[in-house]
Scaffold this motif. Structure first.
Motif, PDB file in Angstrom:
ATOM      1  N   ARG A 195       0.822  -1.211   0.000  1.00  0.00           N
ATOM      2  CA  ARG A 195       0.000   0.000   0.000  1.00  0.00           C
ATOM      3  C   ARG A 195       0.861   1.267   0.000  1.00  0.00           C
ATOM      4  O   ARG A 195       0.499   2.262   0.611  1.00  0.00           O
ATOM      5  N   THR A 196       1.981   1.211  -0.666  1.00  0.00           N
ATOM      6  CA  THR A 196       2.815   2.404  -0.839  1.00  0.00           C
ATOM      7  C   THR A 196       2.791   2.799  -2.319  1.00  0.00           C
ATOM      8  O   THR A 196       2.746   1.932  -3.214  1.00  0.00           O
ATOM      9  N   TYR A 197       2.817   4.096  -2.556  1.00  0.00           N
ATOM     10  CA  TYR A 197       2.709   4.635  -3.917  1.00  0.00           C
ATOM     11  C   TYR A 197       3.794   5.693  -4.111  1.00  0.00           C
ATOM     12  O   TYR A 197       3.997   6.551  -3.244  1.00  0.00           O
ATOM     13  N   THR A 198       4.467   5.625  -5.247  1.00  0.00           N
ATOM     14  CA  THR A 198       5.533   6.567  -5.584  1.00  0.00           C
ATOM     15  C   THR A 198       5.129   7.400  -6.792  1.00  0.00           C
ATOM     16  O   THR A 198       4.655   6.857  -7.802  1.00  0.00           O
ATOM     17  N   ILE A 199       5.300   8.727  -6.715  1.00  0.00           N
ATOM     18  CA  ILE A 199       5.026   9.636  -7.841  1.00  0.00           C
ATOM     19  C   ILE A 199       6.362  10.049  -8.429  1.00  0.00           C
ATOM     20  O   ILE A 199       7.139  10.776  -7.794  1.00  0.00           O
TER      21      ILE A 199
ATOM     22  N   LYS B  49      -7.428  10.355  -1.982  1.00  0.00           N
ATOM     23  CA  LYS B  49      -7.283   9.931  -3.373  1.00  0.00           C
ATOM     24  C   LYS B  49      -7.849  10.996  -4.308  1.00  0.00           C
ATOM     25  O   LYS B  49      -8.960  11.479  -4.119  1.00  0.00           O
TER      26      LYS B  49
ATOM     27  N   SER C 214      -3.008  12.704  -6.101  1.00  0.00           N
ATOM     28  CA  SER C 214      -2.661  11.583  -5.222  1.00  0.00           C
ATOM     29  C   SER C 214      -3.327  10.307  -5.704  1.00  0.00           C
ATOM     30  O   SER C 214      -4.547  10.291  -5.946  1.00  0.00           O
ATOM     31  N   PRO C 215      -2.581   9.221  -5.845  1.00  0.00           N
ATOM     32  CA  PRO C 215      -3.176   7.962  -6.311  1.00  0.00           C
ATOM     33  C   PRO C 215      -3.947   7.200  -5.231  1.00  0.00           C
ATOM     34  O   PRO C 215      -4.636   6.224  -5.541  1.00  0.00           O
ATOM     35  N   ALA C 216      -3.825   7.607  -3.947  1.00  0.00           N
ATOM     36  CA  ALA C 216      -4.500   6.875  -2.860  1.00  0.00           C
ATOM     37  C   ALA C 216      -4.648   7.786  -1.658  1.00  0.00           C
ATOM     38  O   ALA C 216      -4.011   8.845  -1.564  1.00  0.00           O
TER      39      ALA C 216
ATOM     40  N   GLN D 210       6.284  10.109  -2.035  1.00  0.00           N
ATOM     41  CA  GLN D 210       5.933   8.732  -1.691  1.00  0.00           C
ATOM     42  C   GLN D 210       4.798   8.785  -0.684  1.00  0.00           C
ATOM     43  O   GLN D 210       4.920   9.427   0.371  1.00  0.00           O
TER      44      GLN D 210
ATOM     45  N   ASP E 146      -0.602   4.188   2.503  1.00  0.00           N
ATOM     46  CA  ASP E 146      -1.908   3.974   3.136  1.00  0.00           C
ATOM     47  C   ASP E 146      -1.666   3.175   4.414  1.00  0.00           C
ATOM     48  O   ASP E 146      -1.304   1.993   4.369  1.00  0.00           O
TER      49      ASP E 146
END
Length: 524
Positions: free
Chosen positions: A122-126, A148, A222-224, A247, A250
C-alpha cells in the motif's frame, strides 16, 4: 457265630479302621499344609507409624492426640521416603490449594518482539517519466494526510507539451484526410497512434493540453488516501525522468515484523492469528494474522522474521514502533496438563507437589512439554486425576519434614557433616526412641543446644529460637522441631530458657530427644 465268621468280621473292622486313619491323616496333612502356606503368605507387621508423618512409632495399635489411628507398616512395604506431612491446621492457615491433572487443549502462544512497518503493498511513488519543472506545490510537507485524487503539484514540461501538440495535430490531420486516399490516411493514422502511445507510456493519455494556453501545466493527483512519507519536490526545481518526487503510504493496514527464535519457527503456520501490543497503547490489542514467513535466518540473532498483517483503521500504529506479539502456535490437541503455578523449577529439574491425602504430600519430578498461557503439558511424573498443589507459598515454611523430603530426592546430595563421622553404632536405646535400624553407622549421637521455647504447636512440634550450634555449624535461628515424646515439654511454659538435644533421624530431619529448663548457672 462260628470262629470263621468272627475272624472275617474282625478282618473287615481292621481294614475299616486303617482306611479311616489314612483318610484323617491325609486331611490333617492338607490342612496343616494350608495353614503353613497361609502363615507363609501372611505379611510381617513391623510397627505402627504416626498418621501425620511425625517421627513417632508404636509396637501396638494406638491413636494420636487428634484421635486418628496409627498406620500399620509391614515388611516389604514400599512407602516412599519422600512423602511428608503438614498438619491440617497449618494447611488451612497457609491456604494450600490443589487442582487435578486433566486433559486440556493448550492455547499455545509464542511471545515474541518485533516492530511495526509500512505495508509495502500500500505504498505509492510519484515519479514522472519525462523531464520538467515543478511549477506549484499543493502538498508541501512530509507526513501530511492526503485523499485519493487530491492535487499534489503542477509541472511544466516542454517535452510533454510537444508530445501533446503532436498528438493533437495528428488527430486533426486524420480528420482532414477523411476523403483522401488510403495511403495518406494510413500514414496519418500511424502518426496519431505513435503520439498516443508515447503519451500513454508517460501515463498522460488522459491529459490534454489547452491549445490556447501558451504555457500549459500538468497537475499530478494523489493515487491513494494516506500520508506523505517522503517529499522531494521543491517549487521551481527541475526533475529528470524517473525521479521520485512523492511517496504516499496507506496506513489503514500495516505490517508487524516479529523475530521468532529458531527453535520455535516450526510451530508458526501461515494464517495463524496474532495479537499485537505496543507501549504507546498498553491497554489495547491489535488483531492480525501471519501472512508470510521469511525464508532466511539471521545468523547473529538466530531468529527468523515472521510478517503479520494488522488492521490499523484509526492510524494508532506508527511505522518503526516496537511491538510485542502473541502468535498462536502448534496444533490443538488434548494433553495432560497442570497449572503453570504448580511447577517448581529449580533450573536443573522441574517438580510438582502431589496431594496424596489431607495433610500428606509428595514431591514428584516431572517432564514438561508445551506451555500455554495458564497450563503446561506434563509428559511424565503424574497421571490424570492426581491432585497437584497450585499455591506453593507454603514452601517457605520451616517444616523439617518438607526439607527432608525435597533433599531426599537428590541421591547425589552429600551430608553436611560428612567430615565428622564418628564411626559409631547406634545404641539400642536410640534405636527404640528415634526409630533407627540396629547396626547402622551414624555420624553423631546427639547435638547439644540452648535456646528459648517459643511455642508448642498444635501438630505436636515445638518452635524454638536456638543459639548457634557449633557441632553442626548452624547459626542462631528459629526452627520447628518434632519431639520423640510429647512428655518432654510437659510443665514447661513457652518463653522458658531451655537446653535440648537433637538427633538426625534421616537426612535433614532433626528430632528432639532431650529437653529441659535451663538453669541459670548453665548460661553462657
Amino acid at each position: 457265630m462260628n470262629s470263621i465268621g468272627k475272624l472275617t468280621l474282625g478282618t473287615l473292622l481292621l481294614l475299616g479302621v486303617a482306611a479311616a486313619g489314612y483318610w484323617f491323616g491325609t486331611q490333617n496333612r492338607i490342612e496343616d499344609g494350608g495353614l503353613r502356606s497361609a502363615a507363609k503368605t501372611e505379611r510381617k507387621l513391623l510397627y505402627y507409624r504416626n498418621p501425620m508423618g511425625l517421627p513417632d512409632t508404636s509396637p501396638v495399635p494406638k491413636k494420636d492426640s487428634m484421635g486418628m489411628d496409627y498406620v500399620a507398616v509391614y515388611a516389604g512395604d514400599a512407602e516412599s521416603g519422600t512423602q511428608f506431612a503438614i498438619s491440617i491446621d497449618k494447611v488451612q492457615k497457609l491456604g494450600v490449594k490443589s487442582e487435578a491433572v486433566a486433559l486440556r487443549e493448550l492455547n499455545r502462544n509464542l511471545r515474541v518482539t518485533g516492530r511495526i512497518e509500512v505495508n509495502e503493498r500500500r505504498t505509492y511513488t510519484i515519479a514522472p517519466k519525462f523531464e520538467g519543472w515543478v511549477e506549484r506545490l499543493y502538498v508541501n510537507t512530509t507526513g501530511q494526510a492526503v485523499t485519493k485524487g487530491q492535487p499534489l503539484f503542477d509541472v511544466y514540461s516542454p517535452e510533454l507539451v510537444s508530445a501533446q501538440r503532436e498528438h493533437a495535430l495528428a488527430v486533426q490531420g486524420l480528420a482532414a484526410l477523411k476523403d483522401a486516399g488510403d495511403d495518406a490516411k494510413q500514414s496519418m493514422q500511424r502518426l496519431a497512434d505513435a503520439s498516443a502511445a508515447r503519451l500513454q507510456n508517460w501515463n498522460m493519455a488522459d491529459v490534454h493540453a489547452d491549445p490556447a494556453d501558451t504555457r500549459p501545466r500538468v497537475t499530478f493527483n494523489s493515487p491513494a488516501t494516506g500520508i506523505v512519507l517522503e517529499k522531494k519536490a521543491v517549487q521551481g526545481m527541475r526533475f529528470m525522468p524517473g525521479e521520485m518526487l512523492y511517496q504516499i503510504a496507506d496506513l489503514s493496514s500495516v505490517w508487524g515484523i516479529a523475530e521468532v527464535p529458531e527453535q520455535d519457527i516450526g510451530q508458526v503456520m501461515l494464517g495463524s492469528p496474532a495479537q499485537v501490543t505496543v507501549d504507546a497503547w498498553p491497554d489495547r490489542t491489535f488483531d492480525g494474522k501471519v501472512d508470510f514467513i521469511y525464508p532466511t535466518l539471521n545468523s547473529a540473532t538466530r531468529t527468523v522474521q515472521v510478517r503479520m498483517q494488522i488492521d490499523n483503521p484509526k492510524g494508532l500504529l506508527k511505522p518503526a514502533m516496537f511491538a510485542s506479539a502473541r502468535i498462536a502456535a502448534g496444533k490443538v490437541d488434548k494433553v495432560p496438563t497442570v497449572p503453570t503455578s504448580a511447577v517448581i523449577d529449580s533450573g536443573t529439574r522441574q517438580m510438582v507437589l502431589v496431594r496424596l491425602a489431607e495433610g500428606r504430600f509428595e514431591p514428584r519430578a516431572v517432564t514438561l512439554g508445551s506451555r500455554g498461557d495458564d497450563y503446561i503439558e506434563v509428559l511424565s511424573g503424574v497421571v490424570e486425576g492426581e491432585q497437584v498443589v497450585t499455591s506453593a507459598n507454603f514452601l517457605i515454611d520451616s517444616e523439617s519434614n518438607l526439607k527432608a523430603a525435597l533433599g531426599g530426592m537428590s541421591a547425589a546430595a552429600a551430608p553436611a557433616d560428612a567430615g565428622r563421622d564418628l564411626s559409631r553404632q547406634a545404641s539400642p536405646e536410640l534405636v527404640e526412641v528415634v526409630g533407627l535400624k540396629p547396626d547402622l553407622p551414624i555420624k553423631t549421637i546427639g547435638h547439644q543446644a540452648q535456646g528459648t521455647l517459643d511455642s508448642i504447636n498444635d501438630d505436636g512440634t515445638v518452635s524454638i529460637t536456638h543459639e548457634p550450634i557449633r557441632s553442626l555449624g548452624w547459626p542462631g535461628m528459629t526452627m520447628d522441631f518434632a519431639l520423640t515424646n510429647a512428655a518432654l515439654v510437659s510443665g514447661i511454659e513457652p518463653g522458658s530458657k531451655i537446653t535440648f538435644e537433637i538427633v538426625e533421624r534421616k537426612p535433614d530431619e532433626w528430632v528432639i530427644t532431650k529437653l529441659q529448663v535451663q538453669h541459670q548457672h548453665e548460661g553462657h
